[in-house]
Design a protein around this motif. Sequence first.
Motif, short mmCIF file in Angstrom:
data_model
loop_
_atom_site.label_atom_id
_atom_site.label_comp_id
_atom_site.label_asym_id
_atom_site.label_seq_id
_atom_site.Cartn_x
_atom_site.Cartn_y
_atom_site.Cartn_z
N SER A 231 0.82 -1.22 0.00
CA SER A 231 0.00 0.00 0.00
C SER A 231 0.85 1.26 0.00
O SER A 231 0.30 2.37 -0.10
CB SER A 231 -0.93 0.01 1.22
OG SER A 231 -0.18 -0.07 2.42
N ASN A 247 1.00 6.14 2.22
CA ASN A 247 0.04 5.07 2.03
C ASN A 247 -1.06 5.58 1.11
O ASN A 247 -1.88 6.41 1.49
CB ASN A 247 -0.56 4.66 3.38
CG ASN A 247 -1.44 3.44 3.30
OD1 ASN A 247 -2.22 3.30 2.37
ND2 ASN A 247 -1.35 2.58 4.31
N HIS A 250 -4.96 5.06 2.15
CA HIS A 250 -5.56 5.93 3.16
C HIS A 250 -5.17 7.40 2.98
O HIS A 250 -5.61 8.25 3.77
CB HIS A 250 -5.13 5.47 4.56
CG HIS A 250 -5.55 4.07 4.88
ND1 HIS A 250 -6.86 3.71 5.05
CD2 HIS A 250 -4.81 2.94 5.05
CE1 HIS A 250 -6.93 2.41 5.32
NE2 HIS A 250 -5.70 1.91 5.33
N ASP A 251 -4.33 7.68 1.96
CA ASP A 251 -3.92 9.06 1.69
C ASP A 251 -3.16 9.64 2.89
O ASP A 251 -3.28 10.84 3.19
CB ASP A 251 -5.14 9.92 1.34
CG ASP A 251 -4.75 11.23 0.66
OD1 ASP A 251 -3.59 11.32 0.19
OD2 ASP A 251 -5.58 12.15 0.63
N ASP A 252 -2.39 8.78 3.58
CA ASP A 252 -1.69 9.20 4.79
C ASP A 252 -0.18 9.24 4.57
O ASP A 252 0.37 8.54 3.71
CB ASP A 252 -1.95 8.22 5.94
CG ASP A 252 -3.37 8.30 6.48
OD1 ASP A 252 -3.99 9.36 6.29
OD2 ASP A 252 -3.83 7.30 7.07
N SER A 276 -1.96 13.64 6.72
CA SER A 276 -2.95 13.16 5.77
C SER A 276 -2.94 14.04 4.53
O SER A 276 -2.47 15.19 4.56
CB SER A 276 -4.35 13.16 6.40
OG SER A 276 -4.70 14.47 6.82
#
Length: 619
Positions: A231, A247, A250-252, A276
Amino acid sequence: MSRQNVAYRTVLRGTMRKLGAAGSALAVISLSASLAVVTSSPAAADQEVRCESKARIFTVQPNGNLWLYEHANPAAGGYAWAGARHIGTDWAGGRTLAGQFGYVYSITASGDVRRFRWNGDGWDRGGAYDVIGRGWGRFATAEHRNKITVDSLGDFYSIDDQGRLSRSFVVGNELRSEVIAQGWGGYNLIAASGPGTIYARANSYLDRFRYHRDSNRLYEAVQSDTPGWPSYSKLAGAGGGIFFGVNWVHDDLNWQRDTSGNDDTHTYPPGNVAGSGWAKDIDTVVAPDTCTRVPERGPSTPSNGITSNAPSAIVESGGKLRIAHRQDNGTIRFLTEDAEGSWSSRAVGEGQYVMDISALPVNGGVQITAEHLDGARAFTVGDNGVVSPATELGGRANELPVVTQVGYSYFSAEGDLWYRYGEGPWRRKDTNIGNWGLTAITRADGVVVLVVNDRTTTEPVMFTDDHGRLSDAQPLNGPAGLDPALSLDADGTVRVTYTDVVEKTLVTRRIGGSGSQEWTTVAGPDPSYGNAAAAAAGPDGRVDIVRRASGGQVVVSTQLEPNGTAFGPWVPVGGGYSSAPAIVRSVATGQLVITFRDSANASHVYKRTASGYVGGKVG
C-alpha cells in the motif's frame, strides 16, 4: 480544498496558528539542529537511535511546486510539525531525491542528474545546480522511479534494467557507479535508511540488505515477517531504520521504524500516522542523514599482528620462476630466476605487511596478495619489472583471502564463508562452519573447490563454486584436523591432504573421480606434525606432499602411482629451516620446485630430479 491547503491543515493541526496568505514564512530547518535521542528496543539494547530535532521532508506536488516540510519528532513520528515552506517551482516531470548535508537531486526526464543544496534558509548559489550524471532517465519514469534511493552517506543505490543493484557515489561533480549485486529484478521499491542499509520490497514484504562500503561487504538479512507494504506508493528513509511512507490507500503519511538493529532480523512494530492528504504528491523524500544508529553495525577493523616465518609463495610467470615472501621489516622480497640457478632479488610493495602472502600468475606478471596491518592488499609485479600500486581488497578479514585463477576470492570469518566475484562486493554464505585453514584450487573445467575446517569439530568440509554458483557445505567425513592442502591428481581429480590432530599423521583422499574415496595415511607417522602441507603433481602424474618437520627439517613423500592411494616414505630435503615450504610445478621444465627459508630469512630452492630433490640457498 486544494492539495496545498490540505498540506497546511495537516502540518498545523494542533501545533501552530492558522496561516494567512499562501507562502507566509514559517520556521525553517537548521542544519545544525540539536539531537533527540531514542533508545533502541530490547532486541537491540546495545544500540540507540539519535535524530536531529527536525526532519527535512521535500515534496513535489502535481503542479510542480517543491515544498519543504519540517517534522518536529522524527525519532517517534506522529502529528508533530514545525512548519512548511514553498521553495521551488517546475520540479514535475522528473524524480526528486534527498541526500546528506542538504543536497537535493533532480533526475530529469532527459536523464540528467542535477544537484542542488538547501542550506536551511535558501538555495546555495541562488538555486544554481551542477549536472553530476547523464543517462539516468529510467528513474524518472512511473515504472522505475521507486528503484533508486540515497543513503545517509550520500551514496545512490539503484536497480538497472538487468536486475543489478548498483552503488553510485559522487567524485567531484561526477557520479561513478559499480555493480554490487545481481538478481534484484523482483524488487519494485528500494529505500535506504542508514549507511548502506537498503530495504527492498517484493510482493508484500521488505527484505533488508546492508552494504558496508569501507570493507566492501554486502550483508543479506532474512525477509521480514510483517506483510502489508504494497500500500506504500512512496517510502523514504530518514536513517537509523526510520521511514516516512505514503500510504496511497488511506492518503496518509506514515512513520515507521525497524527496531531490530542487528544483521539477522528486522521487526516493524506498529507505526503511526504523521499526516494526511499526501498521496497525490509526485515525490516525497526525507533527508537520509536525519537519524543514525549508535553504534552503526559493520565488521571491525582487523588488528593483524606481525608474525614471523610466514610461508613463501612460488609461481611461474613469463617462463621464469618467481618467489615472494614477507620480510621481518614488513616489506616484500621478490626473487626471479633469470637463468638456471641464477636468481635476482628486489623489494616490492610498500607498507607494513604482517602475515601470509600468496602469488598468482596473471597476464604479463604476478599478482601478489598480502595481509597488511589493516587488511589484505594486492598488487602486480610485471614480467617487465613494473610494480602496480597496491589496492585494498576490502572485507576486513583477519586472514589472507584466497584468490583463484578465475577471479573468485574467498575468506572465512565469524563462522561464515565470504566470497567475491571479480571486483564485486564481499558476500556472506551463511554456514556457521568455516573457521580456519581455508584453501582453494581450480579444476580444469573452471570449477573452484574449497576446503575449510569446521570450527566446532575441526573436521574438513568442502564447497564447490561452479561458475558463480556456490554450493552449501559438504562434509568430507574425515578426522579432526588442521591445515588442508589441495592438489590435482593426474586425471584432474582434486586431492585434499591435511594433518590428523588426534593421530598426528597426515591423511589424504581424492574428492570425486574414479577409484578410492577413502581417507588413507601418508607414509606412516608424520614427523612434521603441526606445520602446513603443500602438494603438487609432477610431470609423471605423481603427487608430492611436502612438510616442514618440527625440528626445521623439510620432508617430502611421493605418490607411488598416479591417482593412487599409497605414498612413499618421508624423504629429507634439507634441515634447519624456519618457514613452511611451498611447491609448484614448472611449466617450462615440468619439474616440481620446493622453496622455503632458513632462520636468516634466506630463500632455498630445490628441484625434483630423477635422483631426488637437488638445490640449495638462492638468496
